[in-house]
Design an enzyme around this catalytic site. Structure first.
Site, PDB file in Angstrom:
ATOM      1  N   GLU A  50      -2.653  -1.590  -3.221  1.00  0.00           N
ATOM      2  CA  GLU A  50      -3.763  -0.871  -2.701  1.00  0.00           C
ATOM      3  C   GLU A  50      -3.139   0.622  -2.544  1.00  0.00           C
ATOM      4  O   GLU A  50      -2.222   0.910  -2.600  1.00  0.00           O
ATOM      5  CB  GLU A  50      -3.910  -1.417  -1.177  1.00  0.00           C
ATOM      6  CG  GLU A  50      -4.177  -2.624  -0.742  1.00  0.00           C
ATOM      7  CD  GLU A  50      -4.503  -3.031   0.652  1.00  0.00           C
ATOM      8  OE1 GLU A  50      -5.038  -3.896   0.858  1.00  0.00           O
ATOM      9  OE2 GLU A  50      -4.092  -2.367   1.544  1.00  0.00           O
ATOM     10  N   HIS A 103      -7.882  -5.552   7.550  1.00  0.00           N
ATOM     11  CA  HIS A 103      -7.587  -4.418   8.537  1.00  0.00           C
ATOM     12  C   HIS A 103      -8.021  -4.828   9.835  1.00  0.00           C
ATOM     13  O   HIS A 103      -9.132  -4.997  10.292  1.00  0.00           O
ATOM     14  CB  HIS A 103      -8.711  -3.189   8.286  1.00  0.00           C
ATOM     15  CG  HIS A 103      -7.751  -1.888   8.846  1.00  0.00           C
ATOM     16  ND1 HIS A 103      -7.297  -1.229   8.111  1.00  0.00           N
ATOM     17  CD2 HIS A 103      -7.908  -1.497   9.903  1.00  0.00           C
ATOM     18  CE1 HIS A 103      -6.721  -0.032   8.928  1.00  0.00           C
ATOM     19  NE2 HIS A 103      -6.908  -0.337   9.885  1.00  0.00           N
ATOM     20  N   HIS A 125       0.950  -1.084   0.069  1.00  0.00           N
ATOM     21  CA  HIS A 125       0.102   0.072  -0.003  1.00  0.00           C
ATOM     22  C   HIS A 125       0.877   1.381   0.050  1.00  0.00           C
ATOM     23  O   HIS A 125       1.209   1.842   1.049  1.00  0.00           O
ATOM     24  CB  HIS A 125      -1.040  -0.131   1.331  1.00  0.00           C
ATOM     25  CG  HIS A 125      -2.136   1.049   1.200  1.00  0.00           C
ATOM     26  ND1 HIS A 125      -3.433   0.860   1.656  1.00  0.00           N
ATOM     27  CD2 HIS A 125      -2.160   2.310   0.887  1.00  0.00           C
ATOM     28  CE1 HIS A 125      -3.852   1.985   1.389  1.00  0.00           C
ATOM     29  NE2 HIS A 125      -3.391   2.933   1.093  1.00  0.00           N
TER      30      HIS A 125
END
Length: 241
Positions: free
Chosen positions: A70, A191, A43
């Site tokens: 991401e 998450h 990410h």
């Protein structure tokens, strides 16, 4: 069975804290694959405080499992990065500039037109798309209108309330997942999933294709070692009632 994609951002954070190339992000990704991980997630953020843009190029040449990038597609540099590297999957995340970590999913109704354009752009390049969403049936329906292949359920609320009342904590996620299945959307999640809460989530979310886990996994690896930790997480993703 649910695939485990290891997010290696925290490895890059450790490297960046000292300079140099220790730990080596590319080598860790290769080791994760060697230990059984079924995907690698990164990410990159504009400030490059963990994964750097060059890391993405370096990883693209060696990752042999699923490569998932991401990020927030409002940044032109991010879009260019994805198109240049053509990962297996791009996950669109609306993280605010300067945010410590992702903290909400897309409002897929308000941003429908923009998301439609982005999904079309990435899919034309042969990249599977996933949109990060809260466990809200309206947002799932909105995601469907964008043409995305998958959604990723933002699981921090589940993790936060799991210890107190796991049945209540997962309730909205089951509803959102059921609707996603009905609409023909593939389903990912991520998450704050951990060894504590992953099995219950995996067993109760229908047709969960992939989980992306970084922070908890890297923390566990400090105690158990990376190879053992990945094996522990794989066991949770393949758990059957």
């Amino acid at each position: 069975m649910t695939k485990l994609s290891v997010n290696i951002n925290k490895i890059a954070t450790l490297r960046n804290s000292r300079g140099g190339n220790n730990p080596n992000v590319v080598q860790v990704a290769l080791d994760c694959e060697r230990f059984g991980a079924e995907g690698i997630t990164v990410h990159p953020r504009p400030d490059e405080r963990h994964i750097r843009y060059q890391d993405v190029y370096d990883l693209k040449t060696v990752v042999t499992t699923e490569f998932n990038i991401e990020g927030n597609p409002t940044e032109a540099k991010f879009i260019e990065l994805v198109l240049a590297n053509k990962p297996t999957q791009v996950t669109l995340v609306p993280d605010a500039l300067g945010a410590i970590t992702s903290n909400a999913g897309w409002d897929t109704i308000t941003h429908q037109s923009r998301l439609q354009d982005l999904v079309a752009l990435f899919k034309e390049a042969g990249i599977r798309t996933s949109i990060f969403v809260d466990p809200d049936e309206r947002m799932v329906e909105g995601a469907k209108t964008t043409g995305t292949d998958r959604i990723e359920l933002y699981t921090e609320p589940y993790a936060e309330h799991y210890a107190k009342d796991r049945a209540t904590a997962i309730k909205d996620f089951v509803k959102a997942a059921t609707l996603a299945n009905q609409l023909g959307l593939g389903l990912n999640a991520g998450h704050d999933l951990s060894l504590e809460n992953l099995r219950y989530f995996q067993q109760n979310i229908p047709n969960l294709l992939e989980v992306s886990i970084g922070h908890a996994l890297v923390c566990d690896a400090l105690y158990y070692g990376l190879e053992n930790t990945i094996q522990f997480y794989l066991k949770e993703t393949k758990a059957i009632d």
